[in-house]
Design an enzyme around this catalytic site. Sequence first.
Site, PDB file in Angstrom:
ATOM      1  N   LYS A 281      49.355  41.175  37.174  1.00  0.00           N
ATOM      2  CA  LYS A 281      49.057  40.324  35.544  1.00  0.00           C
ATOM      3  C   LYS A 281      49.304  40.764  34.531  1.00  0.00           C
ATOM      4  O   LYS A 281      49.700  39.884  33.718  1.00  0.00           O
ATOM      5  CB  LYS A 281      47.493  39.965  36.073  1.00  0.00           C
ATOM      6  CG  LYS A 281      47.035  38.817  37.132  1.00  0.00           C
ATOM      7  CD  LYS A 281      45.348  39.329  37.692  1.00  0.00           C
ATOM      8  CE  LYS A 281      45.128  38.198  38.458  1.00  0.00           C
ATOM      9  NZ  LYS A 281      44.129  38.448  39.785  1.00  0.00           N
TER      10      LYS A 281
ATOM     11  N   GLN B  86      38.746  40.703  37.795  1.00  0.00           N
ATOM     12  CA  GLN B  86      39.326  41.683  38.890  1.00  0.00           C
ATOM     13  C   GLN B  86      38.146  41.277  39.961  1.00  0.00           C
ATOM     14  O   GLN B  86      37.005  42.381  40.061  1.00  0.00           O
ATOM     15  CB  GLN B  86      40.296  42.390  38.897  1.00  0.00           C
ATOM     16  CG  GLN B  86      41.041  42.558  40.484  1.00  0.00           C
ATOM     17  CD  GLN B  86      41.761  41.100  41.121  1.00  0.00           C
ATOM     18  OE1 GLN B  86      42.493  40.806  39.398  1.00  0.00           O
ATOM     19  NE2 GLN B  86      41.809  40.921  41.812  1.00  0.00           N
TER      20      GLN B  86
ATOM     21  N   ASP C 199      39.613  32.143  34.118  1.00  0.00           N
ATOM     22  CA  ASP C 199      39.549  31.953  36.049  1.00  0.00           C
ATOM     23  C   ASP C 199      39.803  30.957  36.627  1.00  0.00           C
ATOM     24  O   ASP C 199      39.271  30.211  37.634  1.00  0.00           O
ATOM     25  CB  ASP C 199      39.512  33.141  36.472  1.00  0.00           C
ATOM     26  CG  ASP C 199      40.025  34.001  37.287  1.00  0.00           C
ATOM     27  OD1 ASP C 199      41.048  33.702  37.639  1.00  0.00           O
ATOM     28  OD2 ASP C 199      39.613  34.968  38.184  1.00  0.00           O
TER      29      ASP C 199
END
Length: 299
Positions: free
Chosen positions: A53, A97, A120
């Site tokens: 990422k 994460q 997200d």
Amino acid sequence: MAFVIDGKEAAASVITAVSEAAASLENLTGTKPGLAVVIVGDDPASHAYVNSKSRMAKQCGFNSIQHSLPEETTQEELEKLVRELNADPAVHGILVQLPLPKHLNSEPVIGSISPEKDVDGLNVVNAGKLATGDLASGLISCTPAGAMILVNKIHGPDLSGLNAVVIGRSNLFGKPMGLLLLSANATVTMAHSKSRDLPAICRNADILVAAVGRPGMVKADWVKPGATIIDVGINRVPAPEKGEGKNKLVGDVAFAECAEIAGAITPVPGGVGPMTIAMLMANTLIAAHRAAGRPIPKF
Ligand code: NAP
């Protein structure tokens, strides 16, 4: 044989569009999109995801900030870091994460990310906007947003008259995917572990989306002839044919047999997977445009 939907190619074209829009935003306003990725602990798979990422963010011309915290990080320390990132005007997107180490509770952490920076799309504000049909003002969870682009490639933006079945009802994927399909006018069934006669439910699907985490669960006789199959599952299984102790990735769909019946199908790997990271970049770009008061680009 079904048309195989190329997720790598679709993701590459999103990344090209994001990179171009990021460069023009910076030229026009001086705003460089900033993505902060937070990882706690030493899990190698999570580190590999986070590194890719961060690498992709740099490739898009973003300011990429990575916070690697030790396993023993406390809930308070993690939430304090999120508060600092919320307050930092150079950061437009924050990603924590998951999964977090067992002693940490992810819900309050995700809930503490400012909705404007929740790239997200997991914060209840963004989930709620999607649930109420507001696709314009929030941020949509990356994997379903990416899967939807692949669906639209086959069927266009309006799914009126089509039956869609999503197997799996997680907050991360199943629910937002069902809501996106509904917003596009599909008639949606969300199936799960308590559904009765799953094969019969699936045989009704013009669009069949599998997000379960069970290798090869969807069989050819579950598939309506000509259906579009979107396989979200990522399962690591032994691959003795590649050598002793070797593994490979497979989806939730028995690809070879289902491809004989379906009209279009995503492979694993190379289908939905690459779209997730591309949509993370798209969400960060959208957040940066909003912060700069500019109209947001479409993907
Ligand atoms: P999850 O939270 O474990 O949810 C799995 C869902 O599958 C649940 O709703 C569960 O039903 C349902 N389920 C389990 N066994 C079933 C069965 N026998 N029949 C019907 N439904 C069943 O998983 P997730 O986070 O949604 O992820 C699902 C899969 O997608 C995983 O393989 C994951 O690795 C993959 N994934 C990939 C990406 C990507 O491509 N980047 C992103 C996210 C997820 P209940 O609710 O009744 O328990």
